[in-house]
Design a protein around this motif. Structure first.
Motif, PDB file in Angstrom:
ATOM      1  N   LEU A 139       0.831  -1.198   0.000  1.00 51.30           N
ATOM      2  CA  LEU A 139       0.000   0.000   0.000  1.00 51.30           C
ATOM      3  C   LEU A 139       0.867   1.249   0.000  1.00 51.30           C
ATOM      4  CD1 LEU A 139      -2.789  -0.887   2.597  1.00 51.30           C
ATOM      5  CD2 LEU A 139      -2.743  -1.318   0.140  1.00 51.30           C
ATOM      6  N   PRO A 140       0.480   2.267  -0.750  1.00 40.89           N
ATOM      7  CA  PRO A 140       1.245   3.514  -0.757  1.00 40.89           C
ATOM      8  C   PRO A 140       1.044   4.292   0.530  1.00 40.89           C
ATOM      9  CG  PRO A 140      -0.765   3.783  -2.037  1.00 40.89           C
ATOM     10  CD  PRO A 140      -0.694   2.331  -1.640  1.00 40.89           C
ATOM     11  N   GLY A 141       2.077   5.004   0.954  1.00 40.47           N
ATOM     12  CA  GLY A 141       1.961   5.871   2.112  1.00 40.47           C
ATOM     13  C   GLY A 141       2.149   5.196   3.443  1.00 40.47           C
ATOM     14  N   ASP A 142       2.398   3.884   3.467  1.00 39.10           N
ATOM     15  CA  ASP A 142       2.577   3.213   4.752  1.00 39.10           C
ATOM     16  C   ASP A 142       3.779   3.763   5.519  1.00 39.10           C
ATOM     17  OD1 ASP A 142       0.367   1.689   4.456  1.00 39.10           O
ATOM     18  OD2 ASP A 142       1.392  -0.230   4.194  1.00 39.10           O
ATOM     19  N   ASP A 143       4.792   4.254   4.793  1.00 37.81           N
ATOM     20  CA  ASP A 143       5.983   4.795   5.444  1.00 37.81           C
ATOM     21  C   ASP A 143       5.704   6.122   6.140  1.00 37.81           C
ATOM     22  OD1 ASP A 143       5.517   5.961   2.955  1.00 37.81           O
ATOM     23  OD2 ASP A 143       7.627   6.438   2.633  1.00 37.81           O
ATOM     24  N   ARG A 144       4.543   6.726   5.878  1.00 36.90           N
ATOM     25  CA  ARG A 144       4.187   8.002   6.514  1.00 36.90           C
ATOM     26  C   ARG A 144       3.250   7.809   7.706  1.00 36.90           C
ATOM     27  NH1 ARG A 144       3.411   9.166   0.982  1.00 36.90           N
ATOM     28  NH2 ARG A 144       1.135   9.301   1.239  1.00 36.90           N
ATOM     29  N   LEU A 145       2.868   6.588   7.991  1.00 38.34           N
ATOM     30  CA  LEU A 145       1.961   6.326   9.106  1.00 38.34           C
ATOM     31  C   LEU A 145       2.717   6.317  10.432  1.00 38.34           C
ATOM     32  CD1 LEU A 145      -0.142   3.412   7.558  1.00 38.34           C
ATOM     33  CD2 LEU A 145      -0.675   5.865   7.543  1.00 38.34           C
ATOM     34  N   ASP A 146       2.011   6.618  11.506  1.00 38.55           N
ATOM     35  CA  ASP A 146       2.587   6.594  12.845  1.00 38.55           C
ATOM     36  C   ASP A 146       2.842   5.136  13.241  1.00 38.55           C
ATOM     37  OD1 ASP A 146       3.193   6.721  15.533  1.00 38.55           O
ATOM     38  OD2 ASP A 146       1.555   8.092  16.043  1.00 38.55           O
ATOM     39  N   PRO A 147       4.111   4.745  13.462  1.00 37.92           N
ATOM     40  CA  PRO A 147       4.374   3.342  13.808  1.00 37.92           C
ATOM     41  C   PRO A 147       3.736   2.912  15.115  1.00 37.92           C
ATOM     42  CG  PRO A 147       6.344   4.692  14.092  1.00 37.92           C
ATOM     43  CD  PRO A 147       5.343   5.545  13.395  1.00 37.92           C
ATOM     44  N   ARG A 148       3.399   3.878  15.981  1.00 37.42           N
ATOM     45  CA  ARG A 148       2.750   3.531  17.252  1.00 37.42           C
ATOM     46  C   ARG A 148       1.290   3.156  17.050  1.00 37.42           C
ATOM     47  NH1 ARG A 148       3.934   9.083  20.127  1.00 37.42           N
ATOM     48  NH2 ARG A 148       3.176   9.666  18.051  1.00 37.42           N
ATOM     49  N   ARG A 149       0.751   3.397  15.852  1.00 37.50           N
ATOM     50  CA  ARG A 149      -0.632   3.055  15.539  1.00 37.50           C
ATOM     51  C   ARG A 149      -0.714   2.095  14.354  1.00 37.50           C
ATOM     52  NH1 ARG A 149      -4.133   6.628  18.076  1.00 37.50           N
ATOM     53  NH2 ARG A 149      -3.321   8.661  18.708  1.00 37.50           N
ATOM     54  N   SER A 150       0.393   1.470  14.005  1.00 30.10           N
ATOM     55  CA  SER A 150       0.453   0.692  12.760  1.00 30.10           C
ATOM     56  C   SER A 150       1.163  -0.635  12.989  1.00 30.10           C
ATOM     57  CB  SER A 150       1.197   1.482  11.676  1.00 30.10           C
ATOM     58  OG  SER A 150       0.639   2.761  11.490  1.00 30.10           O
ATOM     59  N   GLY A 151       0.968  -1.551  12.033  1.00 34.55           N
ATOM     60  CA  GLY A 151       1.686  -2.807  12.029  1.00 34.55           C
ATOM     61  C   GLY A 151       1.284  -3.732  13.154  1.00 34.55           C
ATOM     62  N   GLY A 152       2.222  -4.585  13.524  1.00 31.40           N
ATOM     63  CA  GLY A 152       1.979  -5.592  14.553  1.00 31.40           C
ATOM     64  C   GLY A 152       2.099  -6.993  13.989  1.00 31.40           C
ATOM     65  N   ASP A 153       2.673  -7.897  14.772  1.00 34.98           N
ATOM     66  CA  ASP A 153       2.806  -9.290  14.347  1.00 34.98           C
ATOM     67  C   ASP A 153       1.447  -9.989  14.259  1.00 34.98           C
ATOM     68  OD1 ASP A 153       5.580  -8.994  14.377  1.00 34.98           O
ATOM     69  OD2 ASP A 153       5.767  -9.745  16.422  1.00 34.98           O
ATOM     70  N   LEU A 154       0.578  -9.694  15.211  1.00 35.83           N
ATOM     71  CA  LEU A 154      -0.737 -10.326  15.283  1.00 35.83           C
ATOM     72  C   LEU A 154      -1.796  -9.239  15.427  1.00 35.83           C
ATOM     73  CD1 LEU A 154       0.132 -13.047  17.970  1.00 35.83           C
ATOM     74  CD2 LEU A 154       0.128 -13.361  15.497  1.00 35.83           C
ATOM     75  N   LEU A 155      -2.945  -9.466  14.848  1.00 41.13           N
ATOM     76  CA  LEU A 155      -4.066  -8.535  14.989  1.00 41.13           C
ATOM     77  C   LEU A 155      -5.295  -9.302  15.436  1.00 41.13           C
ATOM     78  CD1 LEU A 155      -5.040  -5.538  14.448  1.00 41.13           C
ATOM     79  CD2 LEU A 155      -6.080  -6.486  12.376  1.00 41.13           C
ATOM     80  N   VAL A 156      -5.996  -8.760  16.417  1.00 45.80           N
ATOM     81  CA  VAL A 156      -7.273  -9.300  16.862  1.00 45.80           C
ATOM     82  C   VAL A 156      -8.349  -8.267  16.567  1.00 45.80           C
ATOM     83  CG1 VAL A 156      -8.636 -10.054  18.832  1.00 45.80           C
ATOM     84  CG2 VAL A 156      -6.238 -10.742  18.641  1.00 45.80           C
ATOM     85  N   GLN A 157      -9.361  -8.651  15.811  1.00 51.55           N
ATOM     86  CA  GLN A 157     -10.533  -7.813  15.585  1.00 51.55           C
ATOM     87  C   GLN A 157     -11.682  -8.395  16.401  1.00 51.55           C
ATOM     88  OE1 GLN A 157     -12.925  -6.590  11.612  1.00 51.55           O
ATOM     89  NE2 GLN A 157     -13.405  -8.632  12.391  1.00 51.55           N
ATOM     90  N   VAL A 158     -12.202  -7.618  17.345  1.00 48.62           N
ATOM     91  CA  VAL A 158     -13.333  -8.056  18.155  1.00 48.62           C
ATOM     92  C   VAL A 158     -14.478  -7.082  17.898  1.00 48.62           C
ATOM     93  CG1 VAL A 158     -14.199  -8.554  20.465  1.00 48.62           C
ATOM     94  CG2 VAL A 158     -11.798  -9.004  19.905  1.00 48.62           C
ATOM     95  N   ARG A 159     -15.637  -7.620  17.529  1.00 46.91           N
ATOM     96  CA  ARG A 159     -16.812  -6.799  17.262  1.00 46.91           C
ATOM     97  C   ARG A 159     -17.999  -7.373  18.028  1.00 46.91           C
ATOM     98  NH1 ARG A 159     -16.379  -6.986  10.832  1.00 46.91           N
ATOM     99  NH2 ARG A 159     -18.461  -7.838  11.148  1.00 46.91           N
ATOM    100  N   GLY A 160     -18.885  -6.483  18.449  1.00 47.53           N
ATOM    101  CA  GLY A 160     -20.073  -6.933  19.174  1.00 47.53           C
ATOM    102  C   GLY A 160     -21.026  -5.779  19.409  1.00 47.53           C
TER     103      GLY A 160
END
Length: 382
Positions: A139-160
């Motif tokens: 994706l373009p622009g990923d290098d401009r994102l805040d690393p403290r709010r981006s990436g991660g080895d694992l992601l959990v999406q919880v919805r309810g």
């Protein structure tokens, strides 16, 4: 070969129990389906839950980074999370339950687990198993994102539909990761409860979405959502962008400027040249730099995505502006082709883009649901 695995996955689940406009080219597919009660279940047949069914009221995304040197800890954690997902969705008692959901209805709770690009670096010898869609430059622009709010080895999406039930699930999953992975970032989101047949509005006040693939449109899902080949076959990719809306600049803009940036009427959601929001959009009648024109499938070689966008409100930025906007989620078969090219076009031409700031994000591989006796992602890492 697929049919037997379907029944085994259903056996793992036990029983099915009870039950801005940024990207306005994608919509909640079926209002009637959204209003219908949904069964609480750990997995949707062969796939993880939390992908195709209509979105719930509340969202929490939680990204984790592994900090263990032992590769064996990864399957250990994923096995623990797999058991927890089954328990959290009501099939079993939750071990070591912290108790904050006691007496609360589960509603339409879903838990979805994904794997980030960084998991496939050199730490655990998984580089050869990295799904193609997790290319670092997808994706373009990923290098401009805040690393403290981006990436991660694992992601959990919880919805309810109950905020505390969602909190409880994230709390339990985080506790299970202690000693193996730590939280990298967290994002909460919410949706308004629109009236029957009504499309929810985003924080710019516009109705948000059109032309999402329907839950029963198997052909569209196969073409646009499910991965056709490779180690992630049958799974999908979750693409996330945290998009702050420049509310003060937007609020000072006239209604005419807002509507031409979006390409639709604010009150009713119809095209600028007339009709209601569900009338087919004639692209040539939309302003050339409007969001709906640039994002519409007809302007993108028919490319579509399964879009799930939530609003967020995180207070204020350091300079006092509202830190509010959209937690944009979508599920796609090919992130670079379906999302990357569209983002590039919007950055260059979309009139709405000047009111938006992309502050965080990531791309995550979402594997199939596990077969009995297996854990989430076991097929991907085998």
């Amino acid at each position: 070969m697929r049919a037997p695995r379907l029944s085994r996955r259903e056996a793992l689940a036990g029983v099915a129990i009870g039950a801005v406009a940024g990207g306005a080219a994608m919509r909640l597919a079926d209002a009637a389906e959204s209003a219908a009660p949904q069964a609480v279940r750990p997995f949707d047949g062969p796939r993880q839950a939390g992908i195709v069914p209509p979105p719930q009221d509340h969202l929490t995304l939680a990204a984790f980074d592994l900090h263990t040197p032992d590769r064996a800890d990864l399957p250990r954690l994923l096995r623990s999370w797999t058991e927890l997902v089954v328990a959290l969705c009501g099939a079993d008692p939750v071990a070591h339950d912290t108790g904050e959901r006691t007496g609360l209805a589960l509603g339409r709770l879903t838990v979805t687990v994904g794997f980030g690009t960084s998991l496939f670096d050199g730490r655990y010898g998984l580089g050869a198993r990295r799904p193609a869609g997790l290319a670092p430059d997808a994706l373009p622009g990923d290098d401009r994102l805040d690393p403290r709010r981006s990436g991660g080895d694992l992601l959990v999406q919880v919805r309810g539909d109950d905020r505390q039930v969602v909190f409880h699930a994230v709390h339990q999953l985080t506790n299970a990761a202690l000693g193996i992975a730590r939280r990298r970032w967290t994002q909460h989101g919410f949706l308004s409860r629109a009236g029957s047949g009504e499309t929810p509005r985003n924080l710019f006040g516009f109705k948000d979405g059109t032309v999402n693939p329907g839950a029963d449109d198997d052909a569209a899902l196969a073409r646009h959502v499910w991965v056709a080949s490779g180690p992630l076959t049958g799974g999908t990719y979750l693409v996330y962008r945290r998009i702050r809306m420049r509310m003060q600049a937007w609020d000072r803009s006239s209604l005419d400027v807002q509507e031409h940036a979006v390409g639709r009427r604010k009150a009713g959601g119809g095209a600028l040249d007339g009709g209601d929001e569900r009338a087919p959009l004639a692209l040539r009648s939309a302003p050339p730099r409007s969001h709906v024109r640039l994002a519409h499938p007809d302007a993108n070689d028919g490319v579509r995505m399964l879009r799930r966008a939530y609003n967020y409100d995180d207070g204020a930025t350091a300079d006092g502006e509202p830190d509010a906007g959209m937690a944009f989620l979508c599920f796609v078969a090919d992130p670079a082709r379906q999302v990357g090219s569209m983002l590039t076009r919007m950055e260059r031409h979309d009139e709405l883009h000047r009111y938006l700031v992309h502050t965080g994000g990531g791309v995550y591989a979402v594997p199939l649901a596990p077969a009995p006796g297996e854990h989430l992602g076991e097929e991907l890492f085998r």
